[in-house]
Design a protein around this motif. Structure first.
Motif, short mmCIF file in Angstrom:
data_model
loop_
_atom_site.label_atom_id
_atom_site.label_comp_id
_atom_site.label_asym_id
_atom_site.label_seq_id
_atom_site.Cartn_x
_atom_site.Cartn_y
_atom_site.Cartn_z
N ASP A 73 0.81 -1.22 0.00
CA ASP A 73 0.00 0.00 0.00
C ASP A 73 0.84 1.28 0.00
N ARG A 74 2.15 1.17 -0.03
CA ARG A 74 3.02 2.36 -0.01
C ARG A 74 3.35 2.86 -1.42
N TYR A 75 3.04 2.10 -2.44
CA TYR A 75 3.42 2.45 -3.82
C TYR A 75 2.91 3.83 -4.21
N GLN A 76 1.62 4.06 -4.03
CA GLN A 76 1.04 5.36 -4.40
C GLN A 76 1.58 6.47 -3.48
N GLU A 77 1.71 6.14 -2.21
CA GLU A 77 2.17 7.13 -1.23
C GLU A 77 3.59 7.62 -1.55
N LEU A 78 4.48 6.70 -1.92
CA LEU A 78 5.87 7.07 -2.18
C LEU A 78 6.03 7.90 -3.46
N GLN A 79 4.99 7.94 -4.28
CA GLN A 79 5.06 8.71 -5.51
C GLN A 79 4.45 10.11 -5.37
N ARG A 80 3.85 10.38 -4.23
CA ARG A 80 3.21 11.69 -4.03
C ARG A 80 4.15 12.66 -3.31
N GLY A 81 4.13 13.89 -3.75
CA GLY A 81 4.86 14.96 -3.07
C GLY A 81 6.32 14.63 -2.83
N ASN A 82 6.76 14.94 -1.64
CA ASN A 82 8.15 14.68 -1.25
C ASN A 82 8.26 13.47 -0.32
N ASN A 83 7.34 12.54 -0.44
CA ASN A 83 7.33 11.40 0.49
C ASN A 83 8.59 10.54 0.39
N LEU A 84 9.08 10.31 -0.84
CA LEU A 84 10.29 9.50 -0.99
C LEU A 84 11.50 10.24 -0.39
N ASP A 142 20.84 6.39 -2.05
CA ASP A 142 19.62 6.88 -2.69
C ASP A 142 18.50 5.86 -2.57
N LEU A 143 17.30 6.27 -2.97
CA LEU A 143 16.12 5.41 -2.98
C LEU A 143 15.40 5.58 -4.30
N GLY A 144 14.81 4.50 -4.78
CA GLY A 144 14.05 4.59 -6.02
C GLY A 144 12.83 3.69 -5.99
N VAL A 145 11.75 4.17 -6.64
CA VAL A 145 10.52 3.38 -6.82
C VAL A 145 10.45 3.04 -8.30
N ILE A 146 10.39 1.74 -8.59
CA ILE A 146 10.46 1.26 -9.96
C ILE A 146 9.21 0.46 -10.27
N ASN A 147 8.60 0.75 -11.43
CA ASN A 147 7.37 0.04 -11.78
C ASN A 147 7.68 -1.33 -12.38
N GLN A 148 6.63 -2.08 -12.69
CA GLN A 148 6.74 -3.44 -13.19
C GLN A 148 7.48 -3.51 -14.53
N GLN A 149 7.45 -2.43 -15.29
CA GLN A 149 8.12 -2.39 -16.59
C GLN A 149 9.60 -2.02 -16.46
N GLY A 150 10.07 -1.77 -15.26
CA GLY A 150 11.48 -1.48 -15.03
C GLY A 150 11.84 -0.01 -15.07
N ILE A 151 10.84 0.87 -15.15
CA ILE A 151 11.10 2.31 -15.20
C ILE A 151 11.09 2.88 -13.78
N ILE A 176 19.87 -3.05 -2.45
CA ILE A 176 18.90 -3.94 -1.82
C ILE A 176 17.56 -3.58 -2.45
N ALA A 177 16.96 -4.54 -3.14
CA ALA A 177 15.70 -4.29 -3.83
C ALA A 177 14.64 -5.27 -3.35
N VAL A 178 13.43 -4.74 -3.14
CA VAL A 178 12.31 -5.55 -2.67
C VAL A 178 11.12 -5.27 -3.57
N SER A 179 10.45 -6.35 -4.01
CA SER A 179 9.26 -6.15 -4.83
C SER A 179 8.01 -6.36 -3.99
N SER A 180 6.94 -5.71 -4.41
CA SER A 180 5.67 -5.79 -3.71
C SER A 180 4.56 -5.61 -4.74
N THR A 181 3.33 -5.88 -4.34
CA THR A 181 2.20 -5.72 -5.25
C THR A 181 1.30 -4.60 -4.74
N ASP A 182 1.02 -3.65 -5.63
CA ASP A 182 0.13 -2.55 -5.29
C ASP A 182 -1.30 -3.08 -5.28
#
Length: 194
Positions: A60-71, A87-96, A142-148
């Motif tokens: 449930d953090r996927y949308q939250e981490l993409q809003r504002g300055n949350n990341l 650094d930190l990054g949020v990457i979608n299923q397509q690798g972007i 260190i990368a972790v995948s999750s499902t939105d």
């Protein structure tokens, strides 16, 4: 005179040889003890970082981490506790990489062909070896995948740690040995400077 000197020289030579052996064995035991302690410290650091990334990457953090300055806010909180985060990054299923916070300007980077990205999608969590990647600076991830739950899409939270962190662990090992000390991965590739 010869009868007295020859046994004395033999005893002195054996004593010198045994003393050298004892010093070498003591140095080796001390070095093994230090290396074992540093190895446990590195393992503990990686386990702690992995736990934090796993906890942060709840579905449930996927949308939250993409809003504002949350990341950015998350990164700053993590950095206060763990100074070695790069650094930190949020990457979608397509690798972007949709969101990124760090010094390298990697928003929009495409990781679809990267080994670590393929592995994290299969195994849910992946810790890389030291590599340079897009940034051309040694680091490990260190990368972790999750499902939105809203979109039912996989996403990845990736934290990067500078390889200099591993080098600092090596540099704190004190030895009188003339040999080199360095970390290698299971494929024999250097992970730190020698």
């Amino acid at each position: 005179l010869l009868v007295a000197i020859v046994p004395m020289l033999i005893v002195a030579g054996l004593g010198y040889y045994n003393y050298g052996n004892l010093v070498e064995k003591t140095e080796l035991r001390q070095l093994e003890w230090q290396i074992d302690g540093k190895l446990k410290s590195i393992e503990h650091m990686v386990e702690s970082l992995t736990s934090i990334v796993e906890f942060t990457a709840r579905g449930d953090r996927y949308q939250e981490l993409q809003r504002g300055n949350n990341l950015e806010s998350l990164f700053r909180r993590l950095k206060r506790q763990y100074v070695f985060f790069a650094d930190l990054g949020v990457i979608n299923q397509q690798g972007i990489q949709e969101e990124y916070y760090g010094p390298y300007g990697l928003t929009g980077a495409n990781y679809v062909n990267e080994v670590w990205f393929k592995e994290v999608l299969v195994r849910d969590m992946y810790i890389s070896h030291v590599y340079t990647g897009y940034r051309q600076v040694p680091h490990f991830s260190i990368a972790v995948s999750s499902t939105d739950p809203a979109t039912n899409q996989l996403w990845v939270l990736r934290a990067t740690i500078d390889a200099a962190t591993l080098q600092r662990f090596v540099n704190t090992i004190k030895t009188n040995a003339s040999d080199d000390l360095f970390i290698i991965n299971d494929e024999g590739v250097l992970q730190t400077d020698s």
